[in-house]
Scaffold this active site. Structure first.
Site, short mmCIF file in Angstrom:
data_model
loop_
_atom_site.label_atom_id
_atom_site.label_comp_id
_atom_site.label_asym_id
_atom_site.label_seq_id
_atom_site.Cartn_x
_atom_site.Cartn_y
_atom_site.Cartn_z
N HIS A 86 -6.73 -10.88 -14.82
CA HIS A 86 -6.33 -10.42 -16.16
C HIS A 86 -7.54 -9.93 -16.95
O HIS A 86 -7.55 -9.99 -18.18
CB HIS A 86 -5.56 -11.52 -16.93
CG HIS A 86 -4.18 -11.72 -16.37
ND1 HIS A 86 -3.10 -10.99 -16.80
CD2 HIS A 86 -3.72 -12.51 -15.37
CE1 HIS A 86 -2.01 -11.36 -16.13
NE2 HIS A 86 -2.37 -12.28 -15.23
N THR A 87 -8.54 -9.51 -16.24
CA THR A 87 -9.72 -8.94 -16.90
C THR A 87 -9.74 -7.42 -16.78
O THR A 87 -10.43 -6.75 -17.55
CB THR A 87 -11.00 -9.49 -16.24
OG1 THR A 87 -10.83 -9.41 -14.83
CG2 THR A 87 -11.26 -10.94 -16.63
N GLY B 91 7.16 -8.23 -4.24
CA GLY B 91 7.25 -9.12 -5.41
C GLY B 91 6.48 -10.41 -5.23
O GLY B 91 6.78 -11.41 -5.88
N SER C 154 3.65 -2.49 -4.93
CA SER C 154 3.99 -1.25 -5.63
C SER C 154 2.78 -0.33 -5.73
O SER C 154 2.91 0.88 -5.53
CB SER C 154 4.62 -1.52 -6.99
OG SER C 154 3.77 -2.29 -7.79
N ASP D 67 -5.57 -2.83 -8.79
CA ASP D 67 -4.79 -2.76 -7.55
C ASP D 67 -4.92 -1.38 -6.90
O ASP D 67 -5.04 -1.24 -5.68
CB ASP D 67 -3.31 -3.07 -7.82
CG ASP D 67 -3.12 -4.39 -8.53
OD1 ASP D 67 -4.06 -5.20 -8.54
OD2 ASP D 67 -2.03 -4.61 -9.09
#
Ligand code: GLA
Length: 382
Positions: free
Chosen positions: A33-34, A120, A126, A170
């Site tokens: 989350h950086t 998922g 994705s 990603d």
């Protein structure tokens, strides 16, 4: 995998593919989350991912078959748009639309998609679809798109066609991953460095909690909104800051009264996580696997207590791993709210680790899956 892909492509489109492409999924070793906060991340491309076969058509149509979803659809290339009732096609459609919006001419393509990543599970299936399709279309029509441009276009496709406001990690690792390495990436300027991951007798196991996560809904985007609020507050103190990561732990300490409760905790996670990525790079280079393992545990705690993106199943898996001799460290990986953990351990401890998961089945009534993380190359023709 390739044989199945080629056979199905030929059956459906009555034409052999011009070529096939593989784009990997990823784990993130540390730095969570950086990425959307201009911070540091350290992902690794896997040997599992998405396979695409492509052939040109002159019909101004995009035809897609998905072997895993058992679906087929065709779309006019004029006005490709997201469709919430056919989510499976949104990633491939999205990246083609982004290429068009950039001014690239896409005359028409028939595409078959399959893969061996759990969907998922937080391993970036994705992003791998977007990268595989984007790379295949770029190559097929000789489009002038750099690796970094492609990463941004794939990210935009994800934002606009799936609704998940993801960062850039990603897509970058799926394009630029390299065998036997982790990538230390600065998301502020996209500078990166490959850090060798070659320790004999040591592996990283991925454990899929099989609690399915959906980043498009809810909490992931809530975190992004909270970060936007934090950034506004930081700007009132330091108008030069371009992202949250330009703020330091020291400045945070000096202005402690300013941040309260939840936002304080979120900021503490981001800044301390950036610190851990830097330290991780040093510890990996020194080969200090005990220090590496401690950083994994610390990162998990911070995600659990300060960023609050873990869940009981992931916490259980990390706690359980920490009790097994030969395990150096473990943490949840990816966006969170389910998905996978990673466990760094001696290969001699793998059996005991896997056996210990029987208790997970008893505890949660879910059968977890375990895979070995093999650090692999980024997108390529196969
Ligand atoms: C998801 C997003 C990434 C990143 C991680 C959390 O995987 O797609 O961009 O934000 O969550 O580190």
């Amino acid at each position: 995998m390739k044989t199945k892909l080629v056979r199905n492509h030929q059956q459906k489109f009555h034409f052999p593919p011009a070529f096939c492409v593989f784009a990997p999924g990823r784990i993130n070793f540390i730095g969570e989350h950086t990425d959307y906060n201009g911070g540091l991340v350290m992902p690794m491309a896997l040997d599992k991912g998405v396979y695409v076969a492509i052939s040109p058509n002159g019909d101004r149509m995009l035809r897609i078959q998905s072997l895993d979803f058992n679906q087929y659809a065709e779309f006019s290339l004029e006005g490709l748009a997201p469709d919430p009732s056919a989510m499976w096609a949104n990633c491939p459609k999205g990246i083609v639309r982004m290429l068009q919006d950039k001014g690239c001419a896409v005359p028409g393509a028939d595409i078959t998609i399959t893969g061996d990543l759990p969907i998922g599970a937080g391993l970036s299936s994705s992003a791998a679809v977007e990268v595989a399709v984007g790379f295949a279309v770029k190559r097929m029509f000789n489009l002038n798109v750099s690796d970094i441009d492609l990463a941004f276009l794939c990210q935009k496709a994800e934002h606009e066609f799936t609704g998940a406001k993801c960062g850039i990690m990603d897509q970058m690792i799926s394009i630029l991953g390299k065998k036997r390495t982790l990538m230390k990436l600065s998301c502020a300027d996209l500078e990166y460095e490959y850090i060798p991951f070659k320790f004999s007798g040591v592996s990283i196991l991925i454990t899929n909690s099989r609690v399915s996560h959906n980043l498009a809904q809810g909490e992931y985007n809530v975190r992004r909104t909270e970060c936007a609020q934090i950034f506004e507050m930081i700007r009132t103190m330091n108008s030069d800051a371009a992202t949250i990561s330009d703020f330091s732990l020291k400045e945070m300490g000096e202005n402690e009264y300013f941040f309260r409760g939840t936002l304080y905790n979120r900021l503490l996670h981001i800044l301390s996580e950036n610190y851990r990525v830097r330290k991780m790079a040093r510890m990996l280079k020194d080969g200090d696997l005990y220090a590496v393992g401690d950083l994994l545990y610390e990162s998990h705690k911070s995600m659990r207590d300060h960023y609050e993106v873990s869940c009981p199943e992931l916490d259980w898996l990390v706690d359980n791993a920490s009790q097994i001799p030969g395990v150096y460290g473990a943490r949840m990986t990816g966006g969170g709210f389910g998905g996978c953990t990673i466990t760094l351990l001696k290969q001699s401890a793998e059996k005991a680790y896997i056996a210990s998961l029987d208790q997970y089945v008893k505890e949660f009534g879910i059968e977890p899956e375990v895979y070995t993380a093999v650090p692999s190359d980024g997108v390529r023709v196969i």
